[in-house]
Design a protein around this motif. Structure first.
Motif, PDB file in Angstrom:
ATOM      1  N   THR A  42     -15.479 -37.556  33.041  1.00 60.47           N
ATOM      2  CA  THR A  42     -14.777 -38.688  32.870  1.00 60.47           C
ATOM      3  C   THR A  42     -13.415 -38.012  32.374  1.00 60.47           C
ATOM      4  OG1 THR A  42     -15.533 -39.187  30.895  1.00 60.47           O
ATOM      5  CG2 THR A  42     -16.618 -40.087  32.469  1.00 60.47           C
ATOM      6  N   ASP A  43     -12.539 -39.063  31.836  1.00 57.89           N
ATOM      7  CA  ASP A  43     -11.187 -38.514  31.366  1.00 57.89           C
ATOM      8  C   ASP A  43     -11.676 -37.910  30.088  1.00 57.89           C
ATOM      9  OD1 ASP A  43     -10.058 -39.636  33.451  1.00 57.89           O
ATOM     10  OD2 ASP A  43      -9.302 -41.375  32.391  1.00 57.89           O
ATOM     11  N   THR A  44     -12.703 -37.803  29.385  1.00 62.47           N
ATOM     12  CA  THR A  44     -12.836 -37.487  28.162  1.00 62.47           C
ATOM     13  C   THR A  44     -14.314 -37.032  27.816  1.00 62.47           C
ATOM     14  OG1 THR A  44     -14.140 -39.711  27.328  1.00 62.47           O
ATOM     15  CG2 THR A  44     -11.840 -39.487  26.882  1.00 62.47           C
ATOM     16  N   LYS A  45     -15.096 -36.767  28.648  1.00 56.32           N
ATOM     17  CA  LYS A  45     -16.490 -36.079  28.845  1.00 56.32           C
ATOM     18  C   LYS A  45     -16.863 -35.374  30.153  1.00 56.32           C
ATOM     19  CE  LYS A  45     -18.446 -40.094  26.135  1.00 56.32           C
ATOM     20  NZ  LYS A  45     -19.819 -41.083  25.888  1.00 56.32           N
ATOM     21  N   CYS A  46     -17.851 -34.569  29.856  1.00 58.61           N
ATOM     22  CA  CYS A  46     -18.273 -33.693  31.109  1.00 58.61           C
ATOM     23  C   CYS A  46     -19.998 -33.606  30.700  1.00 58.61           C
ATOM     24  CB  CYS A  46     -17.722 -32.180  31.062  1.00 58.61           C
ATOM     25  SG  CYS A  46     -18.068 -31.202  32.345  1.00 58.61           S
ATOM     26  N   GLU A  47     -20.664 -34.662  31.289  1.00 57.18           N
ATOM     27  CA  GLU A  47     -21.899 -34.615  31.193  1.00 57.18           C
ATOM     28  C   GLU A  47     -22.882 -33.727  32.254  1.00 57.18           C
ATOM     29  OE1 GLU A  47     -22.606 -38.598  30.678  1.00 57.18           O
ATOM     30  OE2 GLU A  47     -21.746 -38.815  28.605  1.00 57.18           O
ATOM     31  N   VAL A  48     -23.774 -33.348  31.894  1.00 57.38           N
ATOM     32  CA  VAL A  48     -24.690 -32.435  32.604  1.00 57.38           C
ATOM     33  C   VAL A  48     -26.253 -32.760  32.610  1.00 57.38           C
ATOM     34  CG1 VAL A  48     -22.991 -30.460  32.907  1.00 57.38           C
ATOM     35  CG2 VAL A  48     -25.191 -30.429  31.290  1.00 57.38           C
ATOM     36  N   SER A  49     -26.804 -32.791  33.691  1.00 61.97           N
ATOM     37  CA  SER A  49     -28.147 -33.524  33.791  1.00 61.97           C
ATOM     38  C   SER A  49     -29.257 -32.779  33.325  1.00 61.97           C
ATOM     39  CB  SER A  49     -28.618 -33.946  35.275  1.00 61.97           C
ATOM     40  OG  SER A  49     -28.578 -32.908  36.065  1.00 61.97           O
ATOM     41  N   LYS A  50     -28.865 -31.436  33.112  1.00 61.73           N
ATOM     42  CA  LYS A  50     -29.809 -30.238  32.435  1.00 61.73           C
ATOM     43  C   LYS A  50     -28.883 -29.131  31.913  1.00 61.73           C
ATOM     44  CE  LYS A  50     -32.318 -29.991  36.271  1.00 61.73           C
ATOM     45  NZ  LYS A  50     -31.628 -30.876  37.333  1.00 61.73           N
ATOM     46  N   LYS A  51     -29.438 -28.670  30.872  1.00 63.32           N
ATOM     47  CA  LYS A  51     -28.764 -27.473  30.366  1.00 63.32           C
ATOM     48  C   LYS A  51     -29.396 -26.194  30.838  1.00 63.32           C
ATOM     49  CE  LYS A  51     -25.856 -29.386  27.402  1.00 63.32           C
ATOM     50  NZ  LYS A  51     -25.812 -29.318  25.901  1.00 63.32           N
ATOM     51  N   ILE A 107     -20.358 -24.928  32.174  1.00 67.14           N
ATOM     52  CA  ILE A 107     -19.646 -25.796  33.183  1.00 67.14           C
ATOM     53  C   ILE A 107     -18.562 -26.444  32.174  1.00 67.14           C
ATOM     54  CG2 ILE A 107     -20.235 -27.957  34.237  1.00 67.14           C
ATOM     55  CD1 ILE A 107     -22.894 -26.949  34.674  1.00 67.14           C
ATOM     56  N   ALA A 108     -17.136 -26.296  32.991  1.00 68.08           N
ATOM     57  CA  ALA A 108     -16.078 -27.083  32.515  1.00 68.08           C
ATOM     58  C   ALA A 108     -15.602 -28.054  33.430  1.00 68.08           C
ATOM     59  CB  ALA A 108     -15.081 -25.768  32.280  1.00 68.08           C
ATOM     60  N   CYS A 109     -15.121 -29.253  32.986  1.00 71.03           N
ATOM     61  CA  CYS A 109     -14.587 -30.331  33.729  1.00 71.03           C
ATOM     62  C   CYS A 109     -13.102 -30.257  33.061  1.00 71.03           C
ATOM     63  CB  CYS A 109     -15.111 -31.678  33.433  1.00 71.03           C
ATOM     64  SG  CYS A 109     -16.773 -31.806  33.815  1.00 71.03           S
ATOM     65  N   LYS A 110     -11.957 -30.507  34.002  1.00 70.23           N
ATOM     66  CA  LYS A 110     -10.787 -30.409  33.557  1.00 70.23           C
ATOM     67  C   LYS A 110     -10.040 -31.732  34.012  1.00 70.23           C
ATOM     68  CE  LYS A 110     -10.223 -25.439  33.524  1.00 70.23           C
ATOM     69  NZ  LYS A 110      -9.340 -24.352  33.801  1.00 70.23           N
ATOM     70  N   PRO A 111     -10.129 -32.843  33.310  1.00 66.01           N
ATOM     71  CA  PRO A 111      -9.192 -33.921  33.626  1.00 66.01           C
ATOM     72  C   PRO A 111      -7.772 -33.968  33.873  1.00 66.01           C
ATOM     73  CG  PRO A 111     -10.900 -34.296  31.811  1.00 66.01           C
ATOM     74  CD  PRO A 111     -10.933 -32.860  32.017  1.00 66.01           C
ATOM     75  N   GLY A 112      -7.347 -34.301  34.915  1.00 63.39           N
ATOM     76  CA  GLY A 112      -5.974 -34.231  35.063  1.00 63.39           C
ATOM     77  C   GLY A 112      -5.665 -32.524  35.486  1.00 63.39           C
ATOM     78  N   MET A 113      -6.532 -31.745  35.716  1.00 61.07           N
ATOM     79  CA  MET A 113      -6.631 -30.498  36.100  1.00 61.07           C
ATOM     80  C   MET A 113      -5.597 -29.736  35.215  1.00 61.07           C
ATOM     81  SD  MET A 113      -6.739 -30.715  40.141  1.00 61.07           S
ATOM     82  CE  MET A 113      -5.282 -30.825  40.473  1.00 61.07           C
ATOM     83  N   LYS A 114      -5.806 -29.939  34.111  1.00 55.64           N
ATOM     84  CA  LYS A 114      -5.130 -29.043  32.858  1.00 55.64           C
ATOM     85  C   LYS A 114      -5.838 -28.637  31.835  1.00 55.64           C
ATOM     86  CE  LYS A 114      -0.883 -31.876  33.734  1.00 55.64           C
ATOM     87  NZ  LYS A 114       0.277 -32.787  33.095  1.00 55.64           N
ATOM     88  N   GLY A 115      -5.550 -27.464  31.230  1.00 58.50           N
ATOM     89  CA  GLY A 115      -6.051 -26.876  30.221  1.00 58.50           C
ATOM     90  C   GLY A 115      -7.376 -26.096  30.222  1.00 58.50           C
ATOM     91  N   LYS A 116      -8.144 -26.037  29.246  1.00 61.30           N
ATOM     92  CA  LYS A 116      -9.379 -25.277  29.173  1.00 61.30           C
ATOM     93  C   LYS A 116     -10.546 -26.160  29.510  1.00 61.30           C
ATOM     94  CE  LYS A 116      -8.403 -21.363  26.103  1.00 61.30           C
ATOM     95  NZ  LYS A 116      -8.769 -20.173  27.284  1.00 61.30           N
ATOM     96  N   GLY A 117     -10.387 -27.343  29.605  1.00 57.79           N
ATOM     97  CA  GLY A 117     -11.356 -28.174  29.993  1.00 57.79           C
ATOM     98  C   GLY A 117     -12.513 -28.640  28.939  1.00 57.79           C
ATOM     99  N   ILE A 118     -13.299 -29.709  29.239  1.00 56.78           N
ATOM    100  CA  ILE A 118     -14.391 -30.019  28.556  1.00 56.78           C
ATOM    101  C   ILE A 118     -15.684 -29.255  28.825  1.00 56.78           C
ATOM    102  CG2 ILE A 118     -15.773 -32.106  27.747  1.00 56.78           C
ATOM    103  CD1 ILE A 118     -13.259 -33.745  28.778  1.00 56.78           C
ATOM    104  N   ARG A 119     -16.203 -28.526  27.955  1.00 53.58           N
ATOM    105  CA  ARG A 119     -17.451 -27.518  28.333  1.00 53.58           C
ATOM    106  C   ARG A 119     -18.755 -27.886  27.819  1.00 53.58           C
ATOM    107  NH1 ARG A 119     -14.400 -21.747  28.666  1.00 53.58           N
ATOM    108  NH2 ARG A 119     -12.284 -22.437  29.467  1.00 53.58           N
ATOM    109  N   GLN A 120     -19.666 -27.338  28.672  1.00 48.11           N
ATOM    110  CA  GLN A 120     -21.255 -27.486  28.386  1.00 48.11           C
ATOM    111  C   GLN A 120     -21.456 -26.222  28.549  1.00 48.11           C
ATOM    112  OE1 GLN A 120     -22.770 -29.990  27.096  1.00 48.11           O
ATOM    113  NE2 GLN A 120     -21.649 -31.802  27.587  1.00 48.11           N
ATOM    114  N   ASP A 121     -22.423 -25.637  27.507  1.00 45.97           N
ATOM    115  CA  ASP A 121     -23.092 -24.395  27.773  1.00 45.97           C
ATOM    116  C   ASP A 121     -24.436 -24.721  28.677  1.00 45.97           C
ATOM    117  OD1 ASP A 121     -21.260 -22.882  26.226  1.00 45.97           O
ATOM    118  OD2 ASP A 121     -22.159 -23.105  24.331  1.00 45.97           O
TER     119      ASP A 121
END
Length: 385
Positions: A42-51, A107-121
């Motif tokens: 989403t614009d503010t989250k990067c959710e993963v189904s499993k770690k 895993i990193a999501c980059k809303p707007g394709m900018k910056g380092k993104g929202i990350r999940q280990d």
């Protein structure tokens, strides 16, 4: 240049292309297949189904529920890229297949394709080795590495001719050598991310600089010199320093090819990502905005992507014969179209891109998109069933 993309495929076009891979199917698959990780951006989250997931082949089933175009990356802990997918429009989904060894990743999501993104280990579990794969794919990787090494070896002397002209203050000689010095690099861009930080050093555009970076101090590589030659129309001591730095960085690239992390899926995914970049950032004329030598880059990119495909084709055709038939067709069509702008088929001289009209650019873009869509399925087709 793969460090930044400045244009975006429209959400409508992306949605039409990707209608077959909607989020519901991906979620149910993620729940039943240990190798599938559902990624909800989403614009503010990067959710993963499993770690955690088993080492070997992993599929990221990405759904963009935000309002912005996004990118999703699978990264090593040091931010080297394992695989990526860009230009994922709002309300659309994509699948990305990668090959990973046991270990830690992000895993990193980059809303707007900018910056380092929202990350999940996340962690790939197992013995530390990937599942056994078809030995023909090992040969494909070895052959592509040899191809990339040959391109690097051939590029360096051409780049030295270019750099020498810059240092001599010979603008016309430098202009003449510029495009030729870039061909080998552009051919290896399907695996450019595997060379670490070389890409932003040698192939960055000014608008790809990070916030806070100074174009006069921090911008290096071919495009900085391109601006001096065609826009500024003068060469300074700073340009001489940049020419030396370019040779240093390309020599580093030449040495890194043998150590680069290359897999069958990274070859396939890289070819697809490169074609996306061609469609969104090169067909527009943004890459070579001063020299207008875009079609040289364009052709070299297609050759590099096609080389990757040809090496993977034997295995892919056994898993998906219809896919390789379509890829053969679309590569041939794109090469035929590019030849319209190449008066001498035995040379790398192309029409200056500022002389290519809007309708012709649209035709080129459509041909690239027609190839990129089936190419997005190549990585999955080389996974051992």
């Amino acid at each position: 240049m793969r460090a930044v993309r400045l244009s975006v495929v429209t959400a409508a076009a992306t949605a039409a292309t990707l209608a077959a891979v909607t989020g519901c199917t991906e979620k149910s698959t993620a729940e039943t297949d240990d190798h599938v990780v559902a990624v909800t951006a989403t614009d503010t989250k990067c959710e993963v189904s499993k770690k955690e997931f088993p080492a070997g082949h992993v599929e990221l089933a990405v759904e963009n529920k935000g309002s912005k175009v996004t990118e999703v990356y699978l990264l090593f802990p040091d931010d080297r890229i394992v695989t990526e997918r860009e230009n994922i429009g709002p309300g659309t989904s994509q699948k990305v297949t990668a090959e990973v060894k046991a270990g830690d990743y992000r895993i990193a999501c980059k809303p707007g394709m900018k910056g380092k993104g929202i990350r999940q280990d996340v962690t790939a579990t197992g013995s530390g080795k990937v599942a056994k794969r078809d030995p023909r794919l090992d040969k494909a990787v070895a052959d592509y590495r040899a191809y990339a090494q040959a391109q690097a070896d051939e590029t360096l002397p051409k780049a030295k001719v270019f750099a020498a002209a810059v240092k001599d203050g010979d603008i016309e000689a430098a202009k003449k050598a510029y495009a030729d010095s870039r061909i080998g690099w552009e051919r290896t861009e399907p695996v450019a991310e595997s060379f670490g930080d070389i890409d932003p050093k040698v192939d960055l555009r000014e608008d790809g600089l990070e916030d806070g970076q100074d174009p006069e101090k921090d911008w290096t590589g071919w495009h900085r010199l391109e601006r001096s030659l065609w826009q500024d129309k003068k060469l300074t001591d700073r340009d001489s320093e940049l020419a030396d730095q370019l040779i240093t960085d390309l020599t580093d690239w030449q040495k890194r090819v043998g150590k680069a992390e290359i897999t069958p899926t990274s070859m396939a995914n890289g070819a697809k990502e490169l074609l996306d970049e061609v469609a969104t950032g090169k067909v527009t004329g943004e890459e070579e905005r001063y020299s207008h030598t875009d079609l040289v880059d364009f052709k070299a990119n297609v050759e590099g992507a096609e080389k990757s495909y040809e090496l993977l084709k034997t295995v892919a055709s056994e898993n998906d014969a219809a896919l390789t038939k379509e890829l053969d067709k679309q590569f041939a069509a794109l090469n035929t179209l590019l030849d319209k702008y190449r008066p001498n088929k035995d040379s790398y001289e192309f029409t200056s891109y500022d002389k290519v009209g809007k309708a012709d650019r649209k035709e080129l873009s459509d041909a690239v998109n027609a190839l990129a869509e089936p190419l997005s399925k190549l990585a999955a087709a080389v996974v051992v069933k």
